[in-house]
Design a protein around this motif. Structure first.
Motif, PDB file in Angstrom:
ATOM      1  N   GLY A  79       0.777  -1.231   0.000  1.00 22.47           N
ATOM      2  CA  GLY A  79       0.000   0.000   0.000  1.00 22.47           C
ATOM      3  C   GLY A  79       0.808   1.281   0.000  1.00 22.47           C
ATOM      4  N   VAL A  80       2.082   1.198  -0.391  1.00 23.23           N
ATOM      5  CA  VAL A  80       2.931   2.386  -0.466  1.00 23.23           C
ATOM      6  C   VAL A  80       3.614   2.398  -1.832  1.00 23.23           C
ATOM      7  N   SER A  81       4.451   3.419  -2.068  1.00 19.15           N
ATOM      8  CA  SER A  81       5.150   3.534  -3.352  1.00 19.15           C
ATOM      9  C   SER A  81       6.582   4.005  -3.103  1.00 19.15           C
ATOM     10  N   TRP A  82       7.313   4.161  -4.191  1.00 15.11           N
ATOM     11  CA  TRP A  82       8.675   4.685  -4.084  1.00 15.11           C
ATOM     12  C   TRP A  82       8.678   6.073  -3.448  1.00 15.11           C
ATOM     13  N   ASP A  83       7.618   6.851  -3.650  1.00 20.28           N
ATOM     14  CA  ASP A  83       7.545   8.190  -3.051  1.00 20.28           C
ATOM     15  C   ASP A  83       7.502   8.139  -1.528  1.00 20.28           C
ATOM     16  N   ASP A  84       7.122   6.990  -0.962  1.00 18.36           N
ATOM     17  CA  ASP A  84       6.996   6.834   0.488  1.00 18.36           C
ATOM     18  C   ASP A  84       8.261   6.294   1.147  1.00 18.36           C
ATOM     19  N   VAL A  85       9.266   5.927   0.347  1.00 13.78           N
ATOM     20  CA  VAL A  85      10.498   5.365   0.904  1.00 13.78           C
ATOM     21  C   VAL A  85      11.258   6.461   1.642  1.00 13.78           C
ATOM     22  N   VAL A  86      11.587   6.177   2.913  1.00 14.61           N
ATOM     23  CA  VAL A  86      12.310   7.140   3.747  1.00 14.61           C
ATOM     24  C   VAL A  86      13.736   6.700   4.052  1.00 14.61           C
ATOM     25  N   ASP A  87      14.021   5.405   3.837  1.00 13.91           N
ATOM     26  CA  ASP A  87      15.354   4.893   4.144  1.00 13.91           C
ATOM     27  C   ASP A  87      15.714   3.787   3.163  1.00 13.91           C
ATOM     28  N   LEU A  88      16.910   3.851   2.626  1.00 10.95           N
ATOM     29  CA  LEU A  88      17.441   2.862   1.688  1.00 10.95           C
ATOM     30  C   LEU A  88      18.811   2.450   2.205  1.00 10.95           C
ATOM     31  N   THR A  89      19.029   1.148   2.291  1.00 12.55           N
ATOM     32  CA  THR A  89      20.340   0.627   2.678  1.00 12.55           C
ATOM     33  C   THR A  89      20.765  -0.365   1.615  1.00 12.55           C
ATOM     34  N   SER A  90      21.994  -0.243   1.141  1.00 10.74           N
ATOM     35  CA  SER A  90      22.506  -1.187   0.141  1.00 10.74           C
ATOM     36  C   SER A  90      23.822  -1.765   0.645  1.00 10.74           C
ATOM     37  N   TYR A  91      23.955  -3.067   0.454  1.00  7.62           N
ATOM     38  CA  TYR A  91      25.126  -3.820   0.884  1.00  7.62           C
ATOM     39  C   TYR A  91      25.823  -4.333  -0.378  1.00  7.62           C
ATOM     40  N   HIS A  92      27.063  -3.939  -0.594  1.00 15.06           N
ATOM     41  CA  HIS A  92      27.788  -4.199  -1.841  1.00 15.06           C
ATOM     42  C   HIS A  92      28.998  -5.087  -1.596  1.00 15.06           C
ATOM     43  N   THR A  93      29.112  -6.168  -2.376  1.00 15.16           N
ATOM     44  CA  THR A  93      30.325  -6.987  -2.294  1.00 15.16           C
ATOM     45  C   THR A  93      31.491  -6.306  -3.004  1.00 15.16           C
ATOM     46  N   ASP A  94      31.205  -5.376  -3.904  1.00 12.06           N
ATOM     47  CA  ASP A  94      32.214  -4.552  -4.583  1.00 12.06           C
ATOM     48  C   ASP A  94      31.622  -3.148  -4.697  1.00 12.06           C
ATOM     49  N   LEU A  95      31.744  -2.377  -3.632  1.00  9.24           N
ATOM     50  CA  LEU A  95      31.087  -1.067  -3.557  1.00  9.24           C
ATOM     51  C   LEU A  95      31.482  -0.171  -4.726  1.00  9.24           C
ATOM     52  N   GLN A  96      32.760  -0.012  -4.977  1.00 13.51           N
ATOM     53  CA  GLN A  96      33.204   0.881  -6.050  1.00 13.51           C
ATOM     54  C   GLN A  96      32.814   0.356  -7.426  1.00 13.51           C
ATOM     55  N   GLY A  97      32.750  -0.951  -7.592  1.00  9.42           N
ATOM     56  CA  GLY A  97      32.426  -1.537  -8.881  1.00  9.42           C
ATOM     57  C   GLY A  97      30.936  -1.563  -9.205  1.00  9.42           C
ATOM     58  N   SER A  98      30.083  -1.321  -8.204  1.00 10.41           N
ATOM     59  CA  SER A  98      28.632  -1.413  -8.441  1.00 10.41           C
ATOM     60  C   SER A  98      27.868  -0.118  -8.179  1.00 10.41           C
ATOM     61  N   ILE A  99      28.463   0.810  -7.481  1.00  6.63           N
ATOM     62  CA  ILE A  99      27.715   1.986  -7.028  1.00  6.63           C
ATOM     63  C   ILE A  99      27.207   2.853  -8.182  1.00  6.63           C
ATOM     64  N   ASN A 100      28.003   3.078  -9.208  1.00  8.91           N
ATOM     65  CA  ASN A 100      27.573   3.962 -10.299  1.00  8.91           C
ATOM     66  C   ASN A 100      26.378   3.394 -11.053  1.00  8.91           C
ATOM     67  N   GLU A 101      26.396   2.089 -11.322  1.00  9.66           N
ATOM     68  CA  GLU A 101      25.261   1.484 -12.016  1.00  9.66           C
ATOM     69  C   GLU A 101      24.026   1.463 -11.119  1.00  9.66           C
ATOM     70  N   MET A 102      24.238   1.279  -9.814  1.00  9.75           N
ATOM     71  CA  MET A 102      23.096   1.334  -8.910  1.00  9.75           C
ATOM     72  C   MET A 102      22.474   2.729  -8.923  1.00  9.75           C
ATOM     73  N   VAL A 103      23.299   3.752  -8.837  1.00  9.42           N
ATOM     74  CA  VAL A 103      22.788   5.125  -8.837  1.00  9.42           C
ATOM     75  C   VAL A 103      21.990   5.388 -10.115  1.00  9.42           C
ATOM     76  N   GLU A 104      22.506   4.953 -11.255  1.00 12.21           N
ATOM     77  CA  GLU A 104      21.816   5.184 -12.522  1.00 12.21           C
ATOM     78  C   GLU A 104      20.417   4.549 -12.524  1.00 12.21           C
ATOM     79  N   VAL A 105      20.323   3.307 -12.059  1.00 13.59           N
ATOM     80  CA  VAL A 105      19.021   2.630 -12.038  1.00 13.59           C
ATOM     81  C   VAL A 105      18.147   3.190 -10.920  1.00 13.59           C
ATOM     82  N   LYS A 106      18.714   3.386  -9.739  1.00  9.82           N
ATOM     83  CA  LYS A 106      17.958   3.913  -8.591  1.00  9.82           C
ATOM     84  C   LYS A 106      17.269   5.222  -8.945  1.00  9.82           C
TER      85      LYS A 106
END
Length: 153
Positions: free
Chosen positions: A87-114
């Motif tokens: 009953g909620v949407s992306w507009d209601d998200v107040v907190d996002l946590t991401s756990y990366h096995t290769d933070l530097q290798g995945s962060i840019n693509e995550m930001v683009e999609v996010k």
């Protein structure tokens, strides 16, 4: 015979688990995924008061994919479907946590999609580098918390 004072802490720990209303617990719609999550003991999402807590969704590339964008898109789509069921949407998200096995290798693509899903005003976000995820071929796990709008607000 056990003393009551020894059992009391166990009862106190069990009470919150019994306090959840089944209608506020969202299991996967896919029977195979629901069976797995039931066996392991977790839900896609739980409503508690005015918050919706989603379990982490693991980003897993498919064989032959040359970048992580398709895997991130699948994960964000799944999160979006779970938010909608709760009953909620992306507009209601107040907190996002991401756990990366290769933070530097995945962060840019995550930001683009996010950024296709999450618009301003932005939620809080914490990105954490880790050594492994539950799924061995997973590269990122994404967890969100959404704020429910109460009627009349």
């Amino acid at each position: 015979m056990q003393k009551f004072w020894m059992v009391l802490p166990l009862l106190a720990m069990a009470a919150p688990l019994q306090a959840k209303n089944a209608k506020d617990v969202f299991m996967p719609e896919d029977p195979e995924a629901a069976a797995f999550q039931s066996a392991v003991g977790f839900a896609d999402a739980v409503i508690a008061g005015d918050k919706v807590y989603l379990s982490g969704v693991i980003v897993t590339p498919q064989p032959g994919e040359s970048d992580l964008k398709p895997a991130f898109t699948r994960a964000f789509d799944r999160i979006g479907r779970t938010l909608e069921r709760a009953g909620v949407s992306w507009d209601d998200v107040v907190d996002l946590t991401s756990y990366h096995t290769d933070l530097q290798g995945s962060i840019n693509e995550m930001v683009e999609v996010k950024n296709r899903y999450i618009k301003a005003p932005f939620p809080a976000w914490t990105a954490i580098g880790i050594s492994a995820l539950y799924e061995a071929d997973g590269v990122v796990e994404i967890k969100v918390v959404a704020q429910r709008t109460m009627d009349g607000e």
